[in-house]
Scaffold this motif. Structure first.
Motif, PDB file in Angstrom:
ATOM      1  N   PRO A  23       0.836  -1.205   0.000  1.00  0.00           N
ATOM      2  CA  PRO A  23       0.000   0.000   0.000  1.00  0.00           C
ATOM      3  C   PRO A  23       0.869   1.252   0.000  1.00  0.00           C
ATOM      4  CG  PRO A  23      -0.022  -1.031   2.166  1.00  0.00           C
ATOM      5  CD  PRO A  23       0.739  -1.943   1.255  1.00  0.00           C
ATOM      6  N   LYS A  24       0.472   2.232  -0.802  1.00  0.00           N
ATOM      7  CA  LYS A  24       1.244   3.471  -0.887  1.00  0.00           C
ATOM      8  C   LYS A  24       0.779   4.504   0.138  1.00  0.00           C
ATOM      9  CE  LYS A  24       2.528   3.203  -5.780  1.00  0.00           C
ATOM     10  NZ  LYS A  24       3.280   2.053  -5.641  1.00  0.00           N
ATOM     11  N   SER A  25      -0.513   4.494   0.470  1.00  0.00           N
ATOM     12  CA  SER A  25      -1.015   5.456   1.453  1.00  0.00           C
ATOM     13  C   SER A  25      -2.295   4.916   2.087  1.00  0.00           C
ATOM     14  CB  SER A  25      -1.285   6.815   0.811  1.00  0.00           C
ATOM     15  OG  SER A  25      -2.322   6.711  -0.143  1.00  0.00           O
ATOM     16  N   GLY A  26      -2.573   5.441   3.264  1.00  0.00           N
ATOM     17  CA  GLY A  26      -3.783   5.023   3.961  1.00  0.00           C
ATOM     18  C   GLY A  26      -4.078   5.923   5.140  1.00  0.00           C
ATOM     19  N   VAL A  27      -5.318   5.819   5.610  1.00  0.00           N
ATOM     20  CA  VAL A  27      -5.773   6.602   6.749  1.00  0.00           C
ATOM     21  C   VAL A  27      -6.554   5.663   7.674  1.00  0.00           C
ATOM     22  CG1 VAL A  27      -7.255   8.514   7.494  1.00  0.00           C
ATOM     23  CG2 VAL A  27      -5.943   8.705   5.379  1.00  0.00           C
ATOM     24  N   ILE A  28      -6.273   5.765   8.964  1.00  0.00           N
ATOM     25  CA  ILE A  28      -6.993   4.988   9.967  1.00  0.00           C
ATOM     26  C   ILE A  28      -7.622   5.981  10.939  1.00  0.00           C
ATOM     27  CG2 ILE A  28      -6.794   3.311  11.847  1.00  0.00           C
ATOM     28  CD1 ILE A  28      -4.260   2.282  10.289  1.00  0.00           C
ATOM     29  N   THR A  29      -8.912   5.800  11.187  1.00  0.00           N
ATOM     30  CA  THR A  29      -9.628   6.693  12.093  1.00  0.00           C
ATOM     31  C   THR A  29     -10.253   5.885  13.220  1.00  0.00           C
ATOM     32  OG1 THR A  29     -10.151   8.146  10.235  1.00  0.00           O
ATOM     33  CG2 THR A  29     -11.412   8.472  12.256  1.00  0.00           C
ATOM     34  N   SER A  69      -3.739   7.130  22.513  1.00  0.00           N
ATOM     35  CA  SER A  69      -2.713   7.052  21.471  1.00  0.00           C
ATOM     36  C   SER A  69      -3.023   5.828  20.606  1.00  0.00           C
ATOM     37  CB  SER A  69      -1.305   6.964  22.081  1.00  0.00           C
ATOM     38  OG  SER A  69      -1.177   5.803  22.876  1.00  0.00           O
ATOM     39  N   VAL A  70      -2.172   5.604  19.632  1.00  0.00           N
ATOM     40  CA  VAL A  70      -2.390   4.492  18.711  1.00  0.00           C
ATOM     41  C   VAL A  70      -1.075   3.747  18.503  1.00  0.00           C
ATOM     42  CG1 VAL A  70      -2.014   5.836  16.599  1.00  0.00           C
ATOM     43  CG2 VAL A  70      -3.565   3.884  16.546  1.00  0.00           C
ATOM     44  N   ASP A  71      -1.164   2.432  18.345  1.00  0.00           N
ATOM     45  CA  ASP A  71      -0.017   1.570  18.055  1.00  0.00           C
ATOM     46  C   ASP A  71      -0.280   0.941  16.694  1.00  0.00           C
ATOM     47  OD1 ASP A  71       2.184  -0.127  18.094  1.00  0.00           O
ATOM     48  OD2 ASP A  71       1.210  -1.600  19.410  1.00  0.00           O
ATOM     49  N   VAL A  72       0.426   1.423  15.668  1.00  0.00           N
ATOM     50  CA  VAL A  72       0.148   1.004  14.289  1.00  0.00           C
ATOM     51  C   VAL A  72       1.376   0.388  13.651  1.00  0.00           C
ATOM     52  CG1 VAL A  72      -0.557   1.789  11.993  1.00  0.00           C
ATOM     53  CG2 VAL A  72      -1.586   2.826  14.025  1.00  0.00           C
ATOM     54  N   ASP A  73       1.178  -0.747  12.994  1.00  0.00           N
ATOM     55  CA  ASP A  73       2.133  -1.320  12.044  1.00  0.00           C
ATOM     56  C   ASP A  73       1.329  -1.516  10.769  1.00  0.00           C
ATOM     57  OD1 ASP A  73       3.840  -2.831  10.442  1.00  0.00           O
ATOM     58  OD2 ASP A  73       4.729  -3.834  12.186  1.00  0.00           O
ATOM     59  N   PHE A  74       1.314  -0.494   9.937  1.00  0.00           N
ATOM     60  CA  PHE A  74       0.430  -0.447   8.776  1.00  0.00           C
ATOM     61  C   PHE A  74       0.647  -1.631   7.841  1.00  0.00           C
ATOM     62  CE2 PHE A  74      -1.630   1.158   4.990  1.00  0.00           C
ATOM     63  CZ  PHE A  74      -2.716   1.846   5.513  1.00  0.00           C
ATOM     64  N   LEU A  75       1.899  -1.976   7.564  1.00  0.00           N
ATOM     65  CA  LEU A  75       2.184  -3.059   6.622  1.00  0.00           C
ATOM     66  C   LEU A  75       1.791  -4.430   7.168  1.00  0.00           C
ATOM     67  CD1 LEU A  75       5.588  -1.797   5.175  1.00  0.00           C
ATOM     68  CD2 LEU A  75       3.280  -1.593   4.184  1.00  0.00           C
ATOM     69  N   LYS A  76       1.679  -4.558   8.479  1.00  0.00           N
ATOM     70  CA  LYS A  76       1.231  -5.824   9.084  1.00  0.00           C
ATOM     71  C   LYS A  76      -0.259  -5.807   9.415  1.00  0.00           C
ATOM     72  CE  LYS A  76       5.664  -7.261  10.918  1.00  0.00           C
ATOM     73  NZ  LYS A  76       6.434  -7.600  12.112  1.00  0.00           N
ATOM     74  N   GLY A  77      -0.950  -4.711   9.112  1.00  0.00           N
ATOM     75  CA  GLY A  77      -2.393  -4.638   9.330  1.00  0.00           C
ATOM     76  C   GLY A  77      -2.804  -4.469  10.778  1.00  0.00           C
ATOM     77  N   LYS A  78      -2.029  -3.724  11.544  1.00  0.00           N
ATOM     78  CA  LYS A  78      -2.347  -3.500  12.956  1.00  0.00           C
ATOM     79  C   LYS A  78      -2.554  -2.013  13.198  1.00  0.00           C
ATOM     80  CE  LYS A  78       0.790  -3.289  16.290  1.00  0.00           C
ATOM     81  NZ  LYS A  78       1.801  -3.622  17.287  1.00  0.00           N
ATOM     82  N   ALA A  79      -3.652  -1.676  13.904  1.00  0.00           N
ATOM     83  CA  ALA A  79      -3.960  -0.277  14.217  1.00  0.00           C
ATOM     84  C   ALA A  79      -4.681  -0.218  15.566  1.00  0.00           C
ATOM     85  CB  ALA A  79      -4.822   0.338  13.125  1.00  0.00           C
ATOM     86  N   ARG A 101      -5.732   3.633  -0.176  1.00  0.00           N
ATOM     87  CA  ARG A 101      -5.889   4.116  -1.547  1.00  0.00           C
ATOM     88  C   ARG A 101      -5.866   2.948  -2.525  1.00  0.00           C
ATOM     89  NH1 ARG A 101      -2.577   9.086  -4.214  1.00  0.00           N
ATOM     90  NH2 ARG A 101      -3.907   9.242  -6.032  1.00  0.00           N
ATOM     91  N   ARG A 102      -6.837   2.945  -3.431  1.00  0.00           N
ATOM     92  CA  ARG A 102      -7.021   1.944  -4.472  1.00  0.00           C
ATOM     93  C   ARG A 102      -7.499   0.576  -3.949  1.00  0.00           C
ATOM     94  NH1 ARG A 102      -5.380   5.423  -7.784  1.00  0.00           N
ATOM     95  NH2 ARG A 102      -3.418   5.950  -8.693  1.00  0.00           N
ATOM     96  N   ASP A 103      -8.007   0.531  -2.722  1.00  0.00           N
ATOM     97  CA  ASP A 103      -8.543  -0.718  -2.178  1.00  0.00           C
ATOM     98  C   ASP A 103      -9.976  -0.467  -1.724  1.00  0.00           C
ATOM     99  OD1 ASP A 103      -9.129  -3.134  -1.037  1.00  0.00           O
ATOM    100  OD2 ASP A 103      -7.398  -3.170   0.293  1.00  0.00           O
TER     101      ASP A 103
END
Length: 175
Positions: A23-29, A69-79, A101-103
């Motif tokens: 993934p090139k970009s993303g947003v987690i809310t 706060s947030v603990d994120v590992d975007f490439l491993k799918g953790k948020a 983006r694009r998913d």
């Protein structure tokens, strides 16, 4: 549903997968909404928004950065959402929304309910009315603070502390 004691630190997990590799970009809310609302149209209140690839997040006004706060590992799918020093008002419905983006395939939103537990404060027990023979009285017992609310019952005992099954007995104890 998650249940945790007040004043503890917790992690509410959010995991996701994407069809876009890498993934090139993303947003987690992360957002929340009162669970006691009878109106399902009550909007969620945004807690924080995380941005990938710069790995930064914005905390919404009114949320303490020492608590949220947030603990994120975007490439491993953790948020995961981290909440420190839980308060009773943190009992609510939480939502994690992921946009990549694009998913546009799959489920991008999930919700969970958090219940913050608090032990009951010492019960306050009262007699309403005049405790005289032939008079009706009301026995009341409550805790000023507790979640969930405790259930109290009254029992009568004779002078030797034997349990009496007759509810018209005078001596009573609140449990």
């Amino acid at each position: 549903m998650y249940e945790f004691a007040r004043d503890t630190n917790i992690t509410i997990p959010c995991t996701f997968t994407t069809t876009v590799q890498p993934p090139k970009s993303g947003v987690i809310t992360w957002s929340r909404r009162p669970t006691d609302s009878t109106d399902p149209n009550v909007p969620f209140e945004t807690i924080l928004t995380f941005y990938y690839p710069d790995n930064s997040y914005d905390l919404s006004a009114g949320f303490d950065p020492k608590r949220f706060s947030v603990d994120v590992d975007f490439l491993k799918g953790k948020a995961n959402l981290l909440i420190n020093f839980l308060k009773l008002e943190d009992s609510t419905l939480y939502e994690c929304a992921v946009q990549i983006r694009r998913d546009s395939v799959g489920k991008n939103v999930d919700t969970t309910n958090l219940v913050v537990l608090a032990a009951p404060s010492e019960p306050i027990c009262e007699v309403q009315g005049i405790p005289q023979f032939g008079q009706n009285i009301h026995l009341i017992c409550f805790s000023e603070e507790a979640f969930p609310a405790p259930q109290y019952k009254w029992q009568s005992h004779d002078v030797q502390n034997n349990l009496l099954l007759d509810p018209s007995s005078v001596a009573g104890k609140c449990y």
